[in-house]
Write a protein that holds these residues in place. Sequence first.
Motif, PDB file in Angstrom:
ATOM      1  N   PHE A  93       6.189  20.399  13.794  1.00 51.27           N
ATOM      2  CA  PHE A  93       6.662  20.261  12.519  1.00 51.27           C
ATOM      3  C   PHE A  93       5.828  18.792  12.108  1.00 51.27           C
ATOM      4  N   ASP A  94       5.698  18.447  10.757  1.00 50.93           N
ATOM      5  CA  ASP A  94       5.100  17.108  10.466  1.00 50.93           C
ATOM      6  C   ASP A  94       6.538  16.384  10.144  1.00 50.93           C
ATOM      7  N   LYS A  95       6.912  15.383  10.569  1.00 45.60           N
ATOM      8  CA  LYS A  95       7.965  14.544  10.370  1.00 45.60           C
ATOM      9  C   LYS A  95       7.889  14.126   8.655  1.00 45.60           C
ATOM     10  N   ARG A  96       8.872  13.734   8.059  1.00 46.72           N
ATOM     11  CA  ARG A  96       8.869  13.209   6.713  1.00 46.72           C
ATOM     12  C   ARG A  96       7.898  12.144   6.469  1.00 46.72           C
ATOM     13  N   ASP A  97       7.242  11.993   5.528  1.00 47.16           N
ATOM     14  CA  ASP A  97       6.136  11.037   5.416  1.00 47.16           C
ATOM     15  C   ASP A  97       4.848  11.203   6.095  1.00 47.16           C
ATOM     16  N   THR A  98       4.640  12.437   6.779  1.00 45.52           N
ATOM     17  CA  THR A  98       3.368  12.411   7.613  1.00 45.52           C
ATOM     18  C   THR A  98       2.751  14.003   7.161  1.00 45.52           C
ATOM     19  N   GLY A  99       1.802  14.151   7.441  1.00 38.49           N
ATOM     20  CA  GLY A  99       0.990  15.656   7.295  1.00 38.49           C
ATOM     21  C   GLY A  99       1.476  16.367   6.009  1.00 38.49           C
ATOM     22  N   LEU A 100       1.923  17.303   6.187  1.00 34.06           N
ATOM     23  CA  LEU A 100       2.147  18.401   5.236  1.00 34.06           C
ATOM     24  C   LEU A 100       3.434  18.299   4.465  1.00 34.06           C
ATOM     25  N   SER A 101       4.434  17.512   5.208  1.00 34.52           N
ATOM     26  CA  SER A 101       5.788  17.330   4.846  1.00 34.52           C
ATOM     27  C   SER A 101       5.968  16.264   3.634  1.00 34.52           C
ATOM     28  N   ASP A 102       6.894  16.574   2.866  1.00 35.60           N
ATOM     29  CA  ASP A 102       7.136  15.477   1.641  1.00 35.60           C
ATOM     30  C   ASP A 102       7.627  14.334   2.104  1.00 35.60           C
ATOM     31  N   PRO A 103       7.120  13.336   1.266  1.00 34.72           N
ATOM     32  CA  PRO A 103       7.284  11.715   1.577  1.00 34.72           C
ATOM     33  C   PRO A 103       8.886  11.512   1.605  1.00 34.72           C
ATOM     34  N   ALA A 104       9.140  10.673   2.409  1.00 36.96           N
ATOM     35  CA  ALA A 104      10.718  10.049   2.736  1.00 36.96           C
ATOM     36  C   ALA A 104      11.113   9.409   1.459  1.00 36.96           C
ATOM     37  N   THR A 105      12.509   9.836   1.159  1.00 34.51           N
ATOM     38  CA  THR A 105      12.996   9.068  -0.036  1.00 34.51           C
ATOM     39  C   THR A 105      13.949   8.280   0.292  1.00 34.51           C
ATOM     40  N   GLY A 106      14.106   6.866  -0.019  1.00 37.08           N
ATOM     41  CA  GLY A 106      15.411   6.187   0.181  1.00 37.08           C
ATOM     42  C   GLY A 106      15.170   5.922   1.493  1.00 37.08           C
ATOM     43  N   GLU A 107      16.416   5.782   2.334  1.00 36.54           N
ATOM     44  CA  GLU A 107      16.556   5.429   3.626  1.00 36.54           C
ATOM     45  C   GLU A 107      15.721   6.344   4.504  1.00 36.54           C
ATOM     46  N   ASP A 108      15.459   5.779   5.630  1.00 38.76           N
ATOM     47  CA  ASP A 108      14.552   6.756   6.700  1.00 38.76           C
ATOM     48  C   ASP A 108      15.156   6.269   8.085  1.00 38.76           C
ATOM     49  N   THR A 109      16.260   6.899   8.759  1.00 37.34           N
ATOM     50  CA  THR A 109      16.916   6.535   9.763  1.00 37.34           C
ATOM     51  C   THR A 109      16.698   7.722  10.830  1.00 37.34           C
ATOM     52  N   LEU A 110      16.921   7.091  12.101  1.00 41.20           N
ATOM     53  CA  LEU A 110      16.767   7.888  13.189  1.00 41.20           C
ATOM     54  C   LEU A 110      17.457   9.274  12.967  1.00 41.20           C
ATOM     55  N   GLU A 111      18.759   8.925  12.410  1.00 42.61           N
ATOM     56  CA  GLU A 111      19.511  10.153  12.424  1.00 42.61           C
ATOM     57  C   GLU A 111      19.349  11.083  11.223  1.00 42.61           C
ATOM     58  N   GLN A 112      18.580  10.552  10.214  1.00 44.33           N
ATOM     59  CA  GLN A 112      18.214  11.516   9.341  1.00 44.33           C
ATOM     60  C   GLN A 112      16.667  12.496   9.825  1.00 44.33           C
TER      61      GLN A 112
ATOM     62  N   THR B  65      34.978  11.173  15.059  1.00 46.23           N
ATOM     63  CA  THR B  65      33.404  11.080  15.867  1.00 46.23           C
ATOM     64  C   THR B  65      32.711  11.640  14.778  1.00 46.23           C
ATOM     65  N   PHE B  66      31.387  11.144  14.853  1.00 43.77           N
ATOM     66  CA  PHE B  66      30.286  11.497  13.967  1.00 43.77           C
ATOM     67  C   PHE B  66      29.115  11.692  14.885  1.00 43.77           C
ATOM     68  N   ASP B  67      27.882  12.296  14.415  1.00 41.47           N
ATOM     69  CA  ASP B  67      26.881  12.559  14.971  1.00 41.47           C
ATOM     70  C   ASP B  67      25.523  11.527  14.713  1.00 41.47           C
ATOM     71  N   GLY B  68      26.172  10.661  13.901  1.00 43.53           N
ATOM     72  CA  GLY B  68      25.047   9.505  13.509  1.00 43.53           C
ATOM     73  C   GLY B  68      25.973   8.295  12.988  1.00 43.53           C
ATOM     74  N   ALA B  69      25.331   7.028  13.341  1.00 39.28           N
ATOM     75  CA  ALA B  69      25.975   5.795  13.384  1.00 39.28           C
ATOM     76  C   ALA B  69      26.039   5.507  12.045  1.00 39.28           C
ATOM     77  N   ALA B  70      25.195   5.716  11.045  1.00 39.14           N
ATOM     78  CA  ALA B  70      25.099   5.420   9.664  1.00 39.14           C
ATOM     79  C   ALA B  70      26.259   6.170   8.829  1.00 39.14           C
ATOM     80  N   ARG B  71      26.515   7.203   9.338  1.00 39.22           N
ATOM     81  CA  ARG B  71      27.301   8.372   8.652  1.00 39.22           C
ATOM     82  C   ARG B  71      28.731   7.648   8.890  1.00 39.22           C
TER      83      ARG B  71
END
Length: 691
Positions: A327-346, A593-599
């Motif tokens: 796959f192409d990550k957000r902001d790269t290749g054929l995928s959509d640009p990142a919007t707002g925050e761009d964290t590891l958990e996203q 518990t959460f699967d992401g620190a920002a959440r």
Amino acid sequence: MKFNILGPIEVGAENAWLELGGMRTRAVLGLLLVNAGQVVPADRFAEELWPRLEVDRAIANLHVRVSELRRRLRIAGMAEGLVTRPPGYQLELGGHELDSVRFERLLEQAVSALDVNDAMTARLRAVEALALWRGPVLADLGDLPFVASEGSRLEELRLTAVEVRLEADLMSGRYCEVLGELAALTAEHPLRERLWSLRIRALYGAGRQGEALAVYREVRRLLADELGLSPSRELRDLERRVLAQDLGSRADPAPRAIGTDKDGWIAPTPQYVWNGTGHIAYQVIGDGEPDIVFVPGIYSHLDLWWEDPNTAGFMRRLAATGRLIIFDKRDTGLSDPATGEDTLEQRMDDVRAVMDACGSKRAVLIGYSEGGPMSVLFAATFPERVTGLVLFGAAARWTWAPDYPCGGDSEGMLAALEQIAQRGWGQGNTIEWYAPSLASTDSARRGLARRERMSVSPGAFLRMLRLVRDIDVRKILPAVSAPVLVVQRRNDRISRPDLGRYLAEHLPGARYLEQSGDHLLGVGDVGELADIVEQFVQEAASQPLETNRMLATILITTVSEAAASAHHAAAPSAIGRSRGSLVETNVQGVVATFDGAARAIRCALAMRAATAAHDFRAGVHVGEVEFRDGRLVGQAYELAHQVARLAGEGQILVSRTVKDLVIGSSLNFQEKGSHRFDGCGDDWTMFTVGG
């Protein structure tokens, strides 16, 4: 069960080979294996193994050896495979593997790939076939007639496999790399014209036309002296084309697009999945098991992966091993640009969205370059979805820190890449860092320029470099329970070797492969890489699943007695909105518990906003936890309680590990000094969370 004759005879499995007895018993087995599935007459055993004995005595000896052989095979559950069929005996292998059969099958595949100009596949299959050889055929059986006959036949095929590999190397432009080997081979096999032809072509391709013609004169004299013959028409035609300079470019041939129908194969059309904030483009190649998810770095474009023969060949090898998902990550290749925050958990959400869209429950993750740290975090957080983890050109942290001297050279690299993004993007200038061995090659620079333009915009590249500068998943490494393979290139200027060695040393039980080459996947020995990764994927897929341990972000709140009732009533919905799990409700507050620190932090912020500041405190920590009988246990759980007890009125207090994992978010932190927790010898820097 394996039966091996390409070297000393072996029966069994790695580290569990059967003891086969004396030489004559092994010879009986050897003759049966050479004729596997066919009846071998007793008279032939007598002629081959006991030529000086009378037939009756030889057959009596044969009965003794067969009986002994059956007894030894019974240990491995294979006695029923050796059957008496008049006028002799037959060995049925069933589903068991004979290395010479596998060798011939791989050689057929290599030759077929060469016929359609698929150099990468041809080389990979030839290398795989040659790796089965451990020495001369049935090397421990001496000069018995059947050994000499079968050995001669298979040795001829082995030389053919060597020639196929060398032919594929020349098709890929590896002229200089094979010259030494070809010189040795023509000296060892002076009457084998194909080797001379390959040597002449390699010299010409390396720009040494005069030496190529001298080698032709050498083989012409040799054939005349030894056989009284002239060179074949093919060899004479090769000399003519060298003289006419009619063999194409002498170096760096233009890459052939394996992903086109020129070789009968077309890369599948990309598909899209909605990840909650944008569309992620992905491809699925193959339909086998297990699933393999390739997590790319900054340079990624689903169409471009198939334009470089080496990279495309590696991808197709993975697809032959299992089902490959790219796959192409957000902001790269054929995928959509990142919007707002761009964290590891996203970014972890992107992987989950793609896997869910493909119906993939578990997969081996291959984290390449900047995709490596997120893959580490994913493997620790979702162990039930990760069969194994391959890290290639990756790092736990790129930049220097007082406790991390191996990141000392990365600041200069990042600064140089930032300058290129600001003033020279899309011109191929990053080749000095990503593929310095090709920097003097105009075609390679043009190819990388196109990859720059199509993979990522200058602004997105700068945003990702800022993310790379701050990434630090060192504290997470011990929480990875899946099998891990770390691959490091010695000449990598993006992720230097000490970064890869650090990963291998700090990931539990990780294997480490260091090979020559640059940071770009296709600029190195991708054949060796494919061999190692294929073996790792197969072994990882056979490991049992352990999911009672995982990485989690733990939120613990403490409220006053006056606020407890309202807090307990509101907590479940606040936790649910942040995709958390309510673990415990007590008199003082809640544990979730959460699967992401920002959440977890945003959930704590929402709770604080609904409570008077003097009534609310919270602590957040990330670490490995375990569920036993429905209860949360582990050192990270205990540390989270200690963090919560340190929090002041209205404070949300977090450990450095939490702060490091929310890079790319808009959260604000203020350092509050360091603290040494009970049961942990290290000092932990603490931070409070702003509004």
